[in-house]
Design an enzyme around this catalytic site. Structure first.
Site, PDB file in Angstrom:
ATOM      1  N   ARG A  98       0.842  -1.193   0.000  1.00 50.52           N
ATOM      2  CA  ARG A  98       0.000   0.000   0.000  1.00 50.52           C
ATOM      3  C   ARG A  98       0.879   1.245   0.000  1.00 50.52           C
ATOM      4  NH1 ARG A  98      -4.725   2.369   2.490  1.00 50.52           N
ATOM      5  NH2 ARG A  98      -4.535   4.578   2.050  1.00 50.52           N
ATOM      6  N   ARG A 136      -5.435   2.162  -4.331  1.00 57.01           N
ATOM      7  CA  ARG A 136      -4.641   1.464  -3.326  1.00 57.01           C
ATOM      8  C   ARG A 136      -4.847  -0.048  -3.454  1.00 57.01           C
ATOM      9  NH1 ARG A 136      -8.596   4.797   0.282  1.00 57.01           N
ATOM     10  NH2 ARG A 136      -8.452   5.864  -1.695  1.00 57.01           N
ATOM     11  N   ASP A 156      -9.744   0.107   7.525  1.00 51.07           N
ATOM     12  CA  ASP A 156     -10.148   1.177   8.441  1.00 51.07           C
ATOM     13  C   ASP A 156     -10.907   0.598   9.628  1.00 51.07           C
ATOM     14  OD1 ASP A 156      -9.181   3.470   7.028  1.00 51.07           O
ATOM     15  OD2 ASP A 156     -10.840   3.237   5.610  1.00 51.07           O
TER      16      ASP A 156
END
Length: 273
Positions: free
Chosen positions: A201, A210, A215
């Protein structure tokens, strides 16, 4: 939650900053409060439905006696983690490690360290729009689930979504997972970054393409705002590509600030289309 308490377990061991402490040894007192449901054991009188405090006591003794560390904090962390990983019925451990007559050149009774450690539930969003997208998402799931301090308990289906943020790029493959973890929010964020880094990444363009994007959406009912981490995720209630997979695995989960469930937030997003 019910509790089983082991109070002031006496253990002779070799821990301390000074070399003579590591050689001569001294007495330590360990108190462990095990958070677990005793309901089934209380109704059935079945030992297997509870936590065997004798076994836990011997496990604590083995950990403390088989190692030599400088700090009480280190002993406490190791004992807590081992108990939680060994006994699935224990959801939290409160530990007190006492060191009588600590050699500080002043009269005292004990010095002690107290910690509370336990399992937490986090919800993670997954995304990829480069290369073998599905392989990146599955690799992230496997990396989390293979760690001893993390257990993936649910994974959504993957869905194809248009890119978010106005940057021209390929469509995303998105998903969500539920995670049982011993990691703190900050430690979990670091772990996610490590997994992203392993997937090559690159953080070059904000909202840009990406290989892997992970998250933290929610962590128990925690509300946290730091320069590096916001929980719940600030955009959670606005993003259908997050809410759709999250609603698949936790429609009942309630946003700790907004007060609405994931299913309710998803319906509101759909109504605004």
């Amino acid at each position: 939650m019910d509790k089983i308490t082991i109070k002031d377990l006496e253990i002779y061991a070799n821990h301390g900053v000074f070399p003579e402490e590591n050689v001569l040894g001294q007495k330590f007192l360990v108190t462990a409060v095990l958070h677990t449901s005793t309901r089934k054991a209380g109704l059935t009188d079945d030992l297997t439905a509870s936590v065997h405090y004798g076994e836990v006591s011997h496990l604590i003794k083995k950990i403390v006696c088989d190692n030599t560390w400088k700090l009480l904090e280190r002993i406490a962390e190791e004992v807590a983690a081992t108990i939680l990983l060994t006994y699935p019925l224990v959801s939290q451990v409160d530990l007190t490690i006492k060191k009588p007559w600590a050699p500080i050149g002043l009269p005292l009774d004990t010095v002690s360290v107290e910690i509370s450690r336990g399992w937490h539930t986090a919800y993670i969003a997954l995304g990829s729009n480069m290369g073998d997208k599905e392989a990146y998402l599955k690799g992230a799931i496997e990396a989390l689930d293979s760690a001893p301090d993390c257990q993936v308990t649910a994974v959504s289906d993957f869905l194809i979504t248009e890119p978010y943020g106005g940057v021209e790029q390929d469509d995303f493959l998105n998903g969500a997972l539920a995670l049982r973890t011993l990691l703190s929010p900050e430690e979990l964020l670091d772990r996610l970054h490590e997994i992203e880094y392993a997937a090559h990444r690159e953080r070059i363009i904000h909202w840009g393409p990406r290989t892997l994007d992970l998250d933290i959406l929610m962590y128990d009912d925690l509300v946290l705002d730091t320069p590096d981490l916001h929980i719940p995720h600030i955009e959670l209630h606005k993003r259908d590509f997050v809410l759709i997979p999250l609603a698949e695995i936790a429609p009942w989960k309630r946003h700790p600030l907004i007060g609405k469930t994931v299913a309710q937030m998803l319906e509101e997003v759909k109504d605004k289309r």
